[in-house]
Scaffold this motif. Sequence first.
Motif, short mmCIF file in Angstrom:
data_model
loop_
_atom_site.label_atom_id
_atom_site.label_comp_id
_atom_site.label_asym_id
_atom_site.label_seq_id
_atom_site.Cartn_x
_atom_site.Cartn_y
_atom_site.Cartn_z
N GLU A 144 5.39 17.78 3.21
CA GLU A 144 4.09 17.36 2.99
C GLU A 144 4.03 16.01 2.14
OE1 GLU A 144 2.67 20.79 0.81
OE2 GLU A 144 3.12 22.06 2.41
N HIS A 145 4.92 15.86 1.08
CA HIS A 145 5.13 14.69 0.40
C HIS A 145 5.02 13.24 1.46
CE1 HIS A 145 5.00 17.31 -2.77
NE2 HIS A 145 6.21 17.51 -3.03
N TRP A 146 5.94 13.28 2.31
CA TRP A 146 6.42 12.69 3.22
C TRP A 146 4.91 12.01 4.18
CZ3 TRP A 146 10.82 9.89 2.77
CH2 TRP A 146 11.15 8.70 3.73
N ASP A 147 4.34 12.96 4.33
CA ASP A 147 3.29 12.83 5.44
C ASP A 147 2.01 11.98 4.41
OD1 ASP A 147 3.68 14.10 7.63
OD2 ASP A 147 2.96 15.95 7.09
N GLN A 148 2.28 12.20 3.16
CA GLN A 148 1.34 11.29 2.20
C GLN A 148 1.75 10.03 2.23
OE1 GLN A 148 -1.57 12.24 0.49
NE2 GLN A 148 -1.55 13.99 1.70
N VAL A 149 3.07 9.85 2.26
CA VAL A 149 3.42 8.31 2.51
C VAL A 149 3.11 7.84 3.87
CG1 VAL A 149 5.66 7.16 2.58
CG2 VAL A 149 5.47 8.91 1.21
N ILE A 150 3.42 8.49 4.89
CA ILE A 150 2.66 7.89 6.09
C ILE A 150 1.47 7.71 6.06
CG2 ILE A 150 2.21 8.49 8.54
CD1 ILE A 150 4.96 10.34 8.44
N LYS A 151 0.42 8.47 5.41
CA LYS A 151 -1.00 8.23 5.13
C LYS A 151 -1.21 6.92 4.56
CE LYS A 151 -4.74 9.85 2.38
NZ LYS A 151 -5.16 10.47 1.34
N TYR A 152 -0.55 6.52 3.54
CA TYR A 152 -0.63 5.52 2.83
C TYR A 152 -0.03 3.97 3.47
CZ TYR A 152 -3.04 7.77 -1.07
OH TYR A 152 -3.90 8.67 -1.72
N THR A 153 0.73 4.27 4.46
CA THR A 153 1.44 3.01 5.15
C THR A 153 1.18 3.09 6.49
OG1 THR A 153 3.51 4.39 5.62
CG2 THR A 153 3.46 3.09 3.31
N LYS A 154 0.84 3.86 7.35
CA LYS A 154 0.63 3.86 8.92
C LYS A 154 -0.42 2.86 9.21
CE LYS A 154 -0.46 6.99 12.75
NZ LYS A 154 -0.82 8.07 13.37
N ASP A 155 -1.36 2.93 8.67
CA ASP A 155 -2.58 1.83 9.12
C ASP A 155 -2.62 0.39 8.38
OD1 ASP A 155 -3.67 3.95 10.53
OD2 ASP A 155 -5.15 4.43 8.98
N ARG A 156 -1.52 0.27 7.60
CA ARG A 156 -1.31 -1.16 7.00
C ARG A 156 -0.17 -1.69 7.49
NH1 ARG A 156 -0.41 -1.41 1.40
NH2 ARG A 156 0.45 0.62 1.20
N TYR A 157 0.97 -0.94 7.78
CA TYR A 157 2.17 -1.56 7.98
C TYR A 157 2.78 -1.46 9.39
CZ TYR A 157 2.71 -2.58 2.89
OH TYR A 157 2.55 -2.93 1.59
N ASN A 158 3.29 -2.56 10.02
CA ASN A 158 3.94 -2.50 11.20
C ASN A 158 5.15 -1.78 11.24
OD1 ASN A 158 1.71 -4.10 12.97
ND2 ASN A 158 2.34 -5.73 11.54
N PRO A 159 5.60 -1.12 12.28
CA PRO A 159 7.13 -0.72 12.41
C PRO A 159 7.71 -2.21 12.04
CG PRO A 159 5.89 0.41 14.36
CD PRO A 159 4.91 -0.72 13.58
N THR A 160 8.75 -2.33 11.37
CA THR A 160 9.39 -3.36 10.83
C THR A 160 10.75 -3.66 11.42
OG1 THR A 160 7.86 -3.48 9.08
CG2 THR A 160 9.59 -5.03 8.90
N PRO A 161 10.97 -4.76 11.76
CA PRO A 161 12.40 -4.94 12.17
C PRO A 161 13.25 -4.99 10.97
CG PRO A 161 11.23 -6.67 13.47
CD PRO A 161 10.48 -5.86 12.29
N HIS A 162 14.56 -4.26 10.78
CA HIS A 162 15.10 -4.16 9.63
C HIS A 162 16.56 -4.24 9.89
CE1 HIS A 162 16.96 -2.23 6.07
NE2 HIS A 162 15.90 -2.56 5.53
N VAL A 163 17.41 -4.92 9.06
CA VAL A 163 18.68 -5.44 9.36
C VAL A 163 19.59 -3.97 9.37
CG1 VAL A 163 18.34 -7.57 8.67
CG2 VAL A 163 19.32 -6.18 7.09
N SER A 164 19.47 -3.13 8.68
CA SER A 164 20.28 -2.00 8.38
C SER A 164 20.34 -1.08 9.48
CB SER A 164 20.26 -1.56 6.82
OG SER A 164 19.03 -0.92 6.81
N THR A 165 19.20 -0.95 10.18
CA THR A 165 18.93 0.24 10.85
C THR A 165 19.45 0.06 12.55
OG1 THR A 165 16.57 -0.15 11.47
CG2 THR A 165 17.14 1.07 9.51
N GLN A 166 19.88 -1.27 12.96
CA GLN A 166 19.90 -1.65 14.33
C GLN A 166 21.14 -0.85 15.16
OE1 GLN A 166 19.35 -5.58 14.44
NE2 GLN A 166 17.45 -5.46 13.79
#
Length: 727
Positions: free
Chosen positions: A676-698
């Motif tokens: 539930e807490h993570w869904d709140q994180v998604i709520k505050y980020t989903k519409d603002r931030y793009n899925p972002t290229p990240h050096v450590s996950t590739q």
Amino acid sequence: MKKCFLLIIYLIGNISIANCSDIISITYNTQLEQLSFAVNNLKEQLFYKGKQLRINEFKSSSGEKDILIITKGDIQNPFDTMVAETDFEGLKSEGYRFKRVNNSHTLLVLASDEKGSAYGVLELKEHLELNPNLKEIKDKVVNPAFEYRIVKYNLPWSPYRSNPATEIHTHISRDIAFWEKFLDMMVENRLNVLSLWNNHPFPFMIIAENYPKASPFSEDEMEEWKTFWKTLFRMAKLRGIQTFIVNWNIVVSPEFAEAYGVNEYNDLSDVVKKYTKESVTQMINEYEDLTGIGVTLADWMGNFGEKEMTPQKREDWIEETIVAGMKEANRPVKFIHRSVLAGDPIAMRELIDRAGLEEPALVEIKFNWSHGHSTPKLAITHDYHSGELDDRFWNPIPENYRIQWMIRNEDFFILRWAQPDFIRAHINENAKEYVNGYFIGSEGYIPAMDYSHKPSPIKTWQYAFEKQWMFYKTWGRLLYQPDTPDSYFIHQFELRYGEGKGAPLLEASKLASNMPLRLASFYRSTWDYTLYSEGFIEAEPSSKTEWFDRSSPFISIDQLINHETLDPDMISIVDYSKKTMNKEKIGSDQITPLALAELSENDSKRALELIGPLYSQTNEYSGALESELDDISTWSYLGIYFADKLRAGVALQDFRNTGDIEKKKLAIGLLEKCLEHWDQVIKYTKDRYNPTPHVSTQRYGENFTEFSWELLRPQVKRDIQIAKDSK
């Protein structure tokens, strides 16, 4: 005739300014470029406030003056009789003094050097933002706490990390308009050194006289590069900012490798040595405004296999190339010697002894390795061996170098961060006799294009560093003046977002920004990929362990349970559960996982309370306020998530130790709350931030080429199943 108020700024040797109700008069040596830059900055601000700044040259010494700026030893200064030598006592380089002249209207600004006088003018500007009355400026002395306040900026060409997250910044990093704003930000925040890092800089700066095929550029293209570099270095010098070029070793360009029959990396041949040495000399000679050069004992100095070099051989190579090239240049430059795992402090000391530098070298040491935003206690460095810190870098106290702590940030690239209390605590803990500076910056993040934020009316900034404005402001201002009060940062918030918003914004930012610090302190990490705090990611373990899950970079509940801590006062979940089961005593100074959870939850909930009323006021000022609030909310829900995940980890480990089924049920319930807490994180980020290229996950394949909190939701949910399946 209107009564004038006189303010004098005296830089050991220079005098400036006079002021009326509508006209402020300033007198100074207009031949001093850095000071003139600062005065013009002040003039622009006064213009927008409906006031005029009247500039007087020293030779026009008659008449009343509001501000008089004097730099010690300035031969142009005709005002020696107004200032005594004792007025400059105690002033360091880049420091200044405000002093009234015999109870007159004149304010003197005295400084030991030009940069100090410029900083004095910048403080006048800040005073006038808040209070237009010059009379209320009090006598004071301001000196920098650290000589070097350094930004680490990784260049996207010949990059250390080659990936989309780096390449996207190439165009902007060659745009002088970007650098003008970035350098202005540095000056405003008292950051006085720009260090520019990449694998192999020379082909982008010179056409080597004896190795012209090393560079892929034509003469015309190289002229464009030279214009860029010269303009950048000149702009920095005008603002009192030193510039360093820092490389990794041993690397040459692909073009050099092909043309001269050598390897691109780890090539110890004479031709590579000669080319490197000559390139250092030529670069210094061609770029007269470049302050210095830096070198690092890094990944490509034969770290592996048959070509592995001893620490002494690494220093020998640097001496025969970098240092030798510096010695043959037509002017002296400063020298950064980066200290890393591959080095040896004795060999390094001996090299610096032989270098014959005119000024002490800068020796950069990573504080808590790649995760400086953690505990302010020095637990590990990149020179960490066998569980012990190697104090030979500072014991005995070095004579010809000083250390600068590298506060590497591999932990938050997207969300805004501001925690001045942490910075103050860090400085208080680590301002040693042998330390004269700090680096701040990242390896996997370049603060140029803000590619993470979606286009939106609330996106009122252009560049990434502008979104992270308070990160640079808190670090820069506190490194210059650690006693800078919270009232200054509150005022900066209010200048942007309106009166009454500064105090709750600063306090909420502090509380929310504790989250990544606590995670990095609890979850011991070393190099870049071992932690990405805002994403709750560990893309590569600090050490090989049976519990490490290579199917996902997300830190699972099992990883959180079994991982050791970085802060020596913290207790890991697995150790805490064992101690409680065995009824072992826990020290009063130790921080248990449950105590850490309580701190994280309380701070996060308080931050949400503070910013709640501000959401209704976001339309009154910059739309960026809404984004600021959403970032604080995101951090806060990450903090609450962390708290309940810690509690769930303790309960799950207790179940595994004792078989108490109620503990298992508790863990499952807590992990369901975590979702539930993570869904709140998604709520505050989903519409603002793009899925972002990240050096450590590739390295995790197609599912993790980009980062977003929403993409990790299945991994958050998976924790619940791990608990259910536990036996």
